[in-house]
Scaffold this active site. Structure first.
Site, PDB file in Angstrom:
ATOM      1  N   THR A 117    -116.603 -21.874 -35.891  1.00 14.10           N
ATOM      2  CA  THR A 117    -115.561 -21.467 -36.837  1.00 14.10           C
ATOM      3  C   THR A 117    -114.327 -21.086 -36.031  1.00 14.10           C
ATOM      4  O   THR A 117    -114.433 -20.486 -34.967  1.00 14.10           O
ATOM      5  CB  THR A 117    -115.976 -20.235 -37.665  1.00 14.10           C
ATOM      6  OG1 THR A 117    -116.271 -19.174 -36.767  1.00 14.10           O
ATOM      7  CG2 THR A 117    -117.167 -20.528 -38.523  1.00 14.10           C
ATOM      8  N   GLU A 163    -119.698 -21.631 -42.659  1.00 17.78           N
ATOM      9  CA  GLU A 163    -121.013 -20.999 -42.756  1.00 17.78           C
ATOM     10  C   GLU A 163    -121.801 -21.494 -43.957  1.00 17.78           C
ATOM     11  O   GLU A 163    -122.976 -21.168 -44.114  1.00 17.78           O
ATOM     12  CB  GLU A 163    -120.847 -19.469 -42.852  1.00 17.78           C
ATOM     13  CG  GLU A 163    -120.350 -18.806 -41.575  1.00 17.78           C
ATOM     14  CD  GLU A 163    -118.831 -18.799 -41.430  1.00 17.78           C
ATOM     15  OE1 GLU A 163    -118.158 -19.603 -42.114  1.00 17.78           O
ATOM     16  OE2 GLU A 163    -118.315 -18.004 -40.639  1.00 17.78           O
ATOM     17  N   LYS A 217    -103.077  -3.565 -49.686  1.00 23.32           N
ATOM     18  CA  LYS A 217    -103.530  -2.331 -50.322  1.00 23.32           C
ATOM     19  C   LYS A 217    -102.326  -1.433 -50.571  1.00 23.32           C
ATOM     20  O   LYS A 217    -101.776  -0.857 -49.646  1.00 23.32           O
ATOM     21  CB  LYS A 217    -104.586  -1.651 -49.450  1.00 23.32           C
ATOM     22  CG  LYS A 217    -105.837  -2.510 -49.408  1.00 23.32           C
ATOM     23  CD  LYS A 217    -106.944  -1.971 -48.550  1.00 23.32           C
ATOM     24  CE  LYS A 217    -108.125  -2.936 -48.667  1.00 23.32           C
ATOM     25  NZ  LYS A 217    -108.900  -3.085 -47.470  1.00 23.32           N
ATOM     26  N   TRP A 276    -105.183  -3.051 -55.171  1.00 25.50           N
ATOM     27  CA  TRP A 276    -105.103  -4.260 -54.366  1.00 25.50           C
ATOM     28  C   TRP A 276    -104.130  -5.271 -54.971  1.00 25.50           C
ATOM     29  O   TRP A 276    -104.143  -5.517 -56.175  1.00 25.50           O
ATOM     30  CB  TRP A 276    -106.500  -4.917 -54.264  1.00 25.50           C
ATOM     31  CG  TRP A 276    -107.441  -4.168 -53.381  1.00 25.50           C
ATOM     32  CD1 TRP A 276    -107.238  -2.939 -52.803  1.00 25.50           C
ATOM     33  CD2 TRP A 276    -108.753  -4.589 -52.979  1.00 25.50           C
ATOM     34  NE1 TRP A 276    -108.330  -2.574 -52.067  1.00 25.50           N
ATOM     35  CE2 TRP A 276    -109.275  -3.566 -52.150  1.00 25.50           C
ATOM     36  CE3 TRP A 276    -109.522  -5.722 -53.217  1.00 25.50           C
ATOM     37  CZ2 TRP A 276    -110.547  -3.649 -51.580  1.00 25.50           C
ATOM     38  CZ3 TRP A 276    -110.780  -5.802 -52.659  1.00 25.50           C
ATOM     39  CH2 TRP A 276    -111.287  -4.785 -51.842  1.00 25.50           C
TER      40      TRP A 276
HETATM   41  P1  AMP Z   1    -113.545 -22.379 -42.810  1.00 26.05           P
HETATM   42  O1  AMP Z   1    -114.830 -21.811 -42.410  1.00 26.05           O
HETATM   43  O2  AMP Z   1    -112.619 -22.628 -41.681  1.00 26.05           O
HETATM   44  O3  AMP Z   1    -113.739 -23.567 -43.672  1.00 26.05           O
HETATM   45  O4  AMP Z   1    -112.804 -21.274 -43.709  1.00 26.05           O
HETATM   46  C1  AMP Z   1    -113.409 -20.710 -44.833  1.00 26.05           C
HETATM   47  C2  AMP Z   1    -112.432 -19.825 -45.549  1.00 26.05           C
HETATM   48  O5  AMP Z   1    -111.321 -20.577 -46.044  1.00 26.05           O
HETATM   49  C3  AMP Z   1    -112.995 -19.160 -46.785  1.00 26.05           C
HETATM   50  O6  AMP Z   1    -113.770 -18.043 -46.483  1.00 26.05           O
HETATM   51  C4  AMP Z   1    -111.735 -18.829 -47.569  1.00 26.05           C
HETATM   52  O7  AMP Z   1    -111.130 -17.640 -47.113  1.00 26.05           O
HETATM   53  C5  AMP Z   1    -110.825 -19.980 -47.246  1.00 26.05           C
HETATM   54  N1  AMP Z   1    -110.857 -20.960 -48.335  1.00 26.05           N
HETATM   55  C6  AMP Z   1    -111.556 -22.104 -48.388  1.00 26.05           C
HETATM   56  N2  AMP Z   1    -111.316 -22.755 -49.543  1.00 26.05           N
HETATM   57  C7  AMP Z   1    -110.449 -21.998 -50.247  1.00 26.05           C
HETATM   58  C8  AMP Z   1    -109.821 -22.111 -51.535  1.00 26.05           C
HETATM   59  N3  AMP Z   1    -110.013 -23.159 -52.326  1.00 26.05           N
HETATM   60  N4  AMP Z   1    -109.012 -21.112 -51.913  1.00 26.05           N
HETATM   61  C9  AMP Z   1    -108.782 -20.037 -51.133  1.00 26.05           C
HETATM   62  N5  AMP Z   1    -109.332 -19.879 -49.921  1.00 26.05           N
HETATM   63  C10 AMP Z   1    -110.158 -20.837 -49.485  1.00 26.05           C
END
Ligand code: AMP
Length: 542
Positions: free
Chosen positions: A186, A331, A439, A444
């Site tokens: 990640t 994940e 915050k 929020w």
């Molecule tokens: P990654 O592991 O790099 O794919 O990132 C995952 C994170 O991307 C998630 O925990 C979210 O915070 C963000 N994320 C993924 N899809 C969306 C979405 N459609 N809207 C808002 N945030 C998203």
């Protein structure tokens, strides 16, 4: 009493065998890094994946060894997905857009034995090679004629040479379905990247879940172009799901600009595509500037970051493309939710329909979700209460590679780090990353909602909102905007535009204009950098 059904393991190599047997002549088309378009069939992909496995055996690869790839979306990368995992090794996809020191860190942390590299990434590997501690071989993913003459990598191997003399008759081994199949780090915005280690079982179950009609809804009639890279959570699992259903795949290679994508969409009659919002911004700008329409694309999955409403509407109204807003994370293999409307939504007025479509969607069977407050108490599924989103399921991680980060689960649930609402129809809506939420006075404020509202302004190319320290309210929102070229826009006009669209106390205390909004290696807004850039900045209201 146990059931009397066969206990067949779920293995990735079965997907490519299934595709070769049942969709043997279905095409896989790739824009190659070398330049020309390459086309072949699932049957040929299967034969060459077997040769890859045979080549790996010849290089002394053992089950469980990590084999790295630094490559774009293309047919050789696809063969590696199957060849590496299918012989029991672990396909470690590496994001070439990471900082060089992060690439060195993850190659060493994963203990990669071999690196397969697209030719335009060889210069990067050339610079870093002396720091790789475990890499025994580096393989250029091309044929001998296309190996760059000036590349200085001793004993560089060539992909086509490696597989040329292999019989392609490899009999895939059968092993425990919980065997590790692939590894993806990640792009943590703080600390070192952490490895998510997928298994054969999790990958095949994820492919089933992804293929469902209300998830991605793919079939043998689909033509799929994954813009999302194969180094970002296995291109959201599309190379597996497409093989499972026998969909035609179109790989875009390294050319992800509007013009190149548009050309492939039209020439290959692409129906289904998937990517992060930034690539769609570029595509839409290109199509608008050149007065072009899409003739075959019907669905675009947007995920990785929130899909701005203006983008959903533009795709729908101007291009006849239905946006499938999706949410997930590395994940989670990654699919957590996809947004498809229900029958009852069709009767709603347009504004309310859009409100539903802005949500991140419903989980397929296989993903359990709940939201909790700070004390861990479950919050109601009323579409209003928001709290920390926890998930569990057979394609969700139980912990990071080599135990990094310690025990990450909370009573068997994985904390996503996202803050969300859940509604009685099963729709989840992200209001923020827990570390991005603002915050203010104990309440929020959702940075995503504010960003979406600002992005609806025609003069805004991209918007980001961060919380800035405030003596009275703790934090207040600062809106940071990248204007569209030539847009006439100032703070007063933007605040005026937002008034009435968000609660009054949510209105940003200030607006700052920047040349460009910074992004992470996976296309998300890089809020840590913005916080750095605006460190010590004083709001006019402070
Ligand atoms: P990654 O592991 O790099 O794919 O990132 C995952 C994170 O991307 C998630 O925990 C979210 O915070 C963000 N994320 C993924 N899809 C969306 C979405 N459609 N809207 C808002 N945030 C998203």
């Amino acid at each position: 009493m146990l059931g009397l059904m066969q206990d067949r393991p779920l293995l990735i190599q079965q997907l490519i065998e299934h595709a070769a047997l049942n969709h043997g002549d279905t095409e896989i088309v790739s824009r190659t890094v070398e330049g020309p378009i390459h086309r072949y069939t699932y049957k040929e992909a299967r034969d060459r994946s077997r040769k890859v496995a045979e080549a790996l055996l010849a290089l002394g690869v053992k089950p469980g060894d990590r084999i790295g790839t630094l490559a774009w979306n293309g047919y050789r990368h696809f063969e590696l997905y199957y060849g590496i995992s299918g012989m029991g090794a672990v396909c470690h996809t590496i994001n070439p857009r990471l900082f060089p020191e992060q690439i060195v860190y993850i190659v060493n942390h994963a203990e990669d034995q071999i690196l397969f590299v697209d030719i335009n990434l060889l210069p990067l590997v050339e610079k870093l090679q002396s720091q790789f501690k475990t890499v025994r071989h580096i393989v250029a993913m091309t044929d001998r004629a296309h190996v760059p003459a000036d590349v200085k990598i001793p004993n560089l191997l060539v992909y086509e040479d490696l597989i040329a003399d292999k019989p392609g008759t490899y009999d895939w081994p059968e092993f425990d379905e919980n065997t590790a199949s692939s590894l993806c780090y990640t792009s943590g915005t703080t600390g070192n990247p952490k490895g998510v280690l997928y298994s054969h079982r999790s990958t095949v179950l994820h492919a089933y879940g992804a293929a469902l009609p209300d998830t991605l809804g793919l079939s043998a009639r689909s033509v799929v172009l994954p813009v999302v890279p194969m180094f970002h959570v296995n291109a959201w699992g599309l190379p597996y799901t497409a093989a499972m259903v026998g969909a035609k795949i179109v790989f875009p290679g390294v050319a992800l600009d509007g013009a190149s994508l548009y050309e492939l969409f039209e020439k290959e009659k692409v129906v289904f595509t998937a990517g992060v919002p930034t690539v769609w911004l570029a595509l839409i700008q290109y199509m608008q500037a050149n007065k072009l329409k899409l003739s075959t694309v019907r669905y675009a999955v947007i995920g990785g970051s929130a899909a701005p409403p203006a983008m959903i509407e533009t795709f729908d109204k101007e291009y006849g493309v239905e946006v499938l807003h999706a949410w997930g994370m590395s994940e989670m293999s990654p699919l957590g939710t996809v947004n498809h409307p229900k029958e009852k939504h069709a009767a709603l007025p347009a504004a309310e329909q859009l409100a539903v479509r802005l949500k991140q969607g419903r989980p397929p069977y296989g993903v359990d979700m709940k939201i909790v407050d700070d004390s861990g108490k479950e919050l109601p599924r009323d579409g209003k209460a928001f709290g920390d989103l926890l998930v569990r399921g057979p394609w969700i991680t139980s912990g990071y590679f080599k135990g990094e980060g310690g025990d990450v689960l909370r009573d068997g649930w994985f904390p996503t780090g996202d803050v969300a609402t859940l509604d009685p129809d099963g729709y989840m809506q992200i209001t923020d990353r827990s570390k991005d939420v603002i915050k203010s006075g104990g309440e929020w404020i959702s940075s995503i909602d504010l960003e979406n509202a600002a992005m609806a302004h025609p003069g805004v190319a991209e918007a980001a909102v961060i919380g800035v320290a405030h003596p009275k309210w703790d934090e207040r929102p600062l809106l940071i905007v990248q204007k569209k070229p030539d847009a006439q826009l100032d703070k007063a006009a933007l605040i005026e535009f937002l008034s009435g669209k968000v609660a009054k106390w949510w209105l940003p205390d200030d607006v700052q204009f920047v040349e460009a909004i910074p992004h992470t290696a996976t296309g998300k807004i890089l809020k840590t950098r913005l916080r750095e850039d605006f460190k010590g900045y004083k709001l006019p209201t402070a």
